[in-house]
Design a protein around this motif. Structure first.
Motif, short mmCIF file in Angstrom:
data_model
loop_
_atom_site.label_atom_id
_atom_site.label_comp_id
_atom_site.label_asym_id
_atom_site.label_seq_id
_atom_site.Cartn_x
_atom_site.Cartn_y
_atom_site.Cartn_z
N MET A 1 -2.77 -13.04 5.71
CA MET A 1 -3.09 -12.51 4.39
C MET A 1 -2.45 -11.13 4.20
O MET A 1 -2.55 -10.27 5.07
CB MET A 1 -4.61 -12.39 4.20
N THR A 2 -1.80 -10.92 3.07
CA THR A 2 -1.16 -9.64 2.79
C THR A 2 -2.20 -8.59 2.44
O THR A 2 -3.06 -8.82 1.59
CB THR A 2 -0.17 -9.78 1.62
N THR A 3 -2.13 -7.42 3.07
CA THR A 3 -3.07 -6.34 2.79
C THR A 3 -2.33 -5.02 2.61
O THR A 3 -1.21 -4.84 3.11
CB THR A 3 -4.10 -6.18 3.93
N THR A 4 -2.97 -4.09 1.92
CA THR A 4 -2.39 -2.77 1.72
C THR A 4 -2.35 -2.00 3.03
O THR A 4 -3.29 -2.08 3.84
CB THR A 4 -3.22 -1.99 0.69
N ILE A 5 -1.27 -1.29 3.27
CA ILE A 5 -1.17 -0.45 4.46
C ILE A 5 -2.29 0.58 4.46
O ILE A 5 -2.56 1.23 3.45
CB ILE A 5 0.21 0.24 4.52
N ARG A 6 -2.92 0.72 5.62
CA ARG A 6 -4.01 1.68 5.78
C ARG A 6 -3.76 2.54 7.00
O ARG A 6 -3.16 2.09 7.99
CB ARG A 6 -5.35 0.95 5.91
N ILE A 7 -4.22 3.78 6.92
CA ILE A 7 -4.18 4.69 8.07
C ILE A 7 -5.60 5.20 8.27
O ILE A 7 -6.18 5.80 7.35
CB ILE A 7 -3.21 5.87 7.84
N SER A 8 -6.15 4.91 9.42
CA SER A 8 -7.54 5.30 9.72
C SER A 8 -8.50 4.80 8.64
O SER A 8 -9.33 5.56 8.10
CB SER A 8 -7.66 6.82 9.89
N ASP A 9 -8.35 3.54 8.28
CA ASP A 9 -9.24 2.86 7.33
C ASP A 9 -9.12 3.39 5.90
O ASP A 9 -9.98 3.09 5.06
CB ASP A 9 -10.72 2.95 7.79
N ARG A 10 -8.08 4.14 5.60
CA ARG A 10 -7.87 4.62 4.23
C ARG A 10 -6.54 4.10 3.72
O ARG A 10 -5.51 4.23 4.39
CB ARG A 10 -7.90 6.16 4.19
N SER A 11 -6.54 3.51 2.53
CA SER A 11 -5.32 2.98 1.95
C SER A 11 -4.31 4.11 1.76
O SER A 11 -4.66 5.20 1.30
CB SER A 11 -5.60 2.31 0.60
N VAL A 12 -3.07 3.83 2.10
CA VAL A 12 -2.00 4.83 1.98
C VAL A 12 -1.62 5.00 0.51
O VAL A 12 -1.35 4.02 -0.19
CB VAL A 12 -0.77 4.40 2.81
N ARG A 13 -1.63 6.23 0.05
CA ARG A 13 -1.22 6.54 -1.32
C ARG A 13 0.31 6.47 -1.42
O ARG A 13 1.01 6.86 -0.49
CB ARG A 13 -1.70 7.95 -1.68
N PHE A 14 0.83 5.96 -2.53
CA PHE A 14 2.27 5.99 -2.75
C PHE A 14 2.63 7.40 -3.18
O PHE A 14 2.28 7.84 -4.28
CB PHE A 14 2.68 4.98 -3.83
N PRO A 15 3.32 8.18 -2.31
CA PRO A 15 3.44 9.63 -2.52
C PRO A 15 4.58 10.03 -3.46
O PRO A 15 5.56 9.33 -3.62
CB PRO A 15 3.70 10.15 -1.10
N ARG A 16 4.42 11.22 -4.04
CA ARG A 16 5.47 11.79 -4.89
C ARG A 16 6.63 12.32 -4.06
O ARG A 16 7.77 12.29 -4.50
CB ARG A 16 4.89 12.91 -5.75
N ALA A 17 6.34 12.86 -2.90
CA ALA A 17 7.39 13.40 -2.04
C ALA A 17 8.31 12.28 -1.57
O ALA A 17 7.87 11.15 -1.35
CB ALA A 17 6.79 14.12 -0.85
N THR A 18 9.60 12.62 -1.42
CA THR A 18 10.60 11.62 -1.04
C THR A 18 10.97 11.72 0.43
O THR A 18 11.08 10.72 1.13
CB THR A 18 11.87 11.80 -1.89
N ILE A 19 11.21 12.93 0.93
CA ILE A 19 11.81 13.10 2.25
C ILE A 19 10.79 13.05 3.37
O ILE A 19 10.93 12.27 4.31
CB ILE A 19 12.60 14.43 2.30
N SER A 20 9.76 13.86 3.31
CA SER A 20 8.78 13.91 4.41
C SER A 20 7.36 13.91 3.86
O SER A 20 6.60 14.87 4.05
CB SER A 20 9.01 15.15 5.27
N PRO A 21 6.97 12.85 3.17
CA PRO A 21 5.59 12.82 2.65
C PRO A 21 4.58 12.73 3.79
O PRO A 21 4.86 12.12 4.82
CB PRO A 21 5.58 11.54 1.80
N ASP A 22 3.44 13.34 3.59
CA ASP A 22 2.37 13.26 4.57
C ASP A 22 1.44 12.13 4.13
O ASP A 22 0.56 12.31 3.28
CB ASP A 22 1.61 14.58 4.66
N PHE A 23 1.63 10.94 4.69
CA PHE A 23 0.86 9.77 4.28
C PHE A 23 -0.60 9.85 4.71
O PHE A 23 -1.42 9.08 4.23
CB PHE A 23 1.49 8.51 4.87
N GLU A 24 -0.93 10.78 5.61
CA GLU A 24 -2.28 10.83 6.14
C GLU A 24 -3.18 11.83 5.42
O GLU A 24 -4.39 11.84 5.63
CB GLU A 24 -2.23 11.16 7.64
#
Length: 346
Positions: A1-24
């Protein structure tokens, strides 16, 4: 089943930063990105970067009450010094030269004063090539006209479409995200209902596919990247996500606001497609307008009296906030949204 990427049980936000976004990191709510970034730089003892950032703020604020025919000059230096803060913060070396110059593209046959006759050339050395290298742009073309550049910016796409009597280059999307299944991950978003008829779908870039599930039209990247699916992603997972995000952001753009408005850049024969990021495009356009404002103010008045004056007006008024939003995200890696500020304007 396809699921949204999560980090530490939190869905990863699609970030505004391009080069080095902090996904956490969580989204930052700040009354002023100027102050937030300044404090962020001081905390990390990036003293030189902080000097450039503070001076960029001074130029930015000096342009606040200036008319459109005068504002490009201080705004360009605000863009320049904010970008220097980005490179200083990342230890990127650059020369003092701007690395960009304007060109007059008028000929004996086509001698009118208009934005399509205002050329811009990227030099081999100087600050802008260093910024381009940091962003990882690989487009070989180095000369453009102002009309082409402005046409490739999502935040003024409607004024461009109306002024040129063309279709809109950018299609709005909802809920951009990364999903994964069986060790692979990819980009997914939902297309707005008004963009789901056959003619429009045919203009979606080849890097994406569309499908309909539960009456929702999905936009998905054709390319994928490895993702382990572990509760705590590995360093290889994060590196793959960052690389993929950098590549896809050439096609996925946003308009700055409290909640960013996301768009996919489609393929239309009536537009010249430029494979550069917003920061570079805004830098190029504001540099050329600052040159005209400084050296040829009468010609700038002619442009502002022309058929496509609305594009220039919208760019000068909106680019200042868009550039600030994007450069602040690139410096810190954070998602920064306004708090208690009307119309999301800083």
């Amino acid at each position: 089943m396809t699921t949204t990427i999560r980090i530490s049980d939190r869905s990863v936000r699609f970030p505004r930063a391009t080069i080095s976004p902090d996904f956490e990191e969580k989204r930052v709510i700040a009354s002023s990105p100027w102050e937030f970034v300044s404090l962020w730089l001081r905390q990390r003892k990036r003293h030189d970067a902080c000097v450039y950032w503070e001076q960029a703020k001074a130029f930015y604020e000096s342009a606040r009450d200036l008319p459109v025919e005068s504002a490009p000059l201080p705004l360009y230096y605000a863009f320049l010094n904010a970008s220097k803060a980005l490179l200083e913060c990342n230890g990127v070396r650059y020369s003092a030269y701007h690395g960009v110059t304007g060109l007059d593209l008028r000929t004996s046959v086509n001698g009118r004063i208009r934005i399509d006759n205002e050329g811009i050339s990227i030099k081999q050395g100087g600050f802008l090539p260093a910024l381009i290298q940091h962003l990882g742009e690989i487009e070989a073309r180095r000369q453009y006209n102002l009309g082409e550049i402005l046409s490739n910016l999502a935040f003024i796409h409607r004024s461009v479409a109306i002024s040129y009597s063309r279709g809109e280059l950018f299609l709005s999307i909802k809920n951009p995200r990364y999903v994964h299944h069986n060790g692979r991950a990819w980009f997914r978003a939902n297309l707005q209902d008004e963009h789901t008829h056959g003619q429009t779908l045919a203009t979606i870039p080849a890097a994406f596919s569309t499908s309909i599930t539960d009456r929702v039209t999905r936009l998905e990247s054709v390319a994928t990247f490895p993702w382990s699916g572990a509760r705590r992603p590995t360093s290889a997972d994060i590196a793959a996500l960052k690389d993929f995000h950098r590549s896809i952001r050439l096609d996925i753009n946003y308009i700055a606001s409290a909640t960013p408005l996301w768009y996919v850049k489609r393929t239309l024969a009536s537009y010249t497609m430029i494979r550069r990021y917003n920061l570079t495009l805004m830098f190029l356009a504001m540099h050329r307008l600052s040159e005209i404002a400084r050296y040829k103010p009468i010609e700038l008045i002619h442009i502002l009296e022309g058929r496509r004056n609305w594009i220039i007006y919208e760019f000068v008024k909106i680019a200042r906030n868009q550039f600030l939003d994007e450069i602040a995200a690139e410096i810190t890696g954070y998602e920064i949204s306004p708090a208690g500020v009307r119309q999301s304007s800083f």
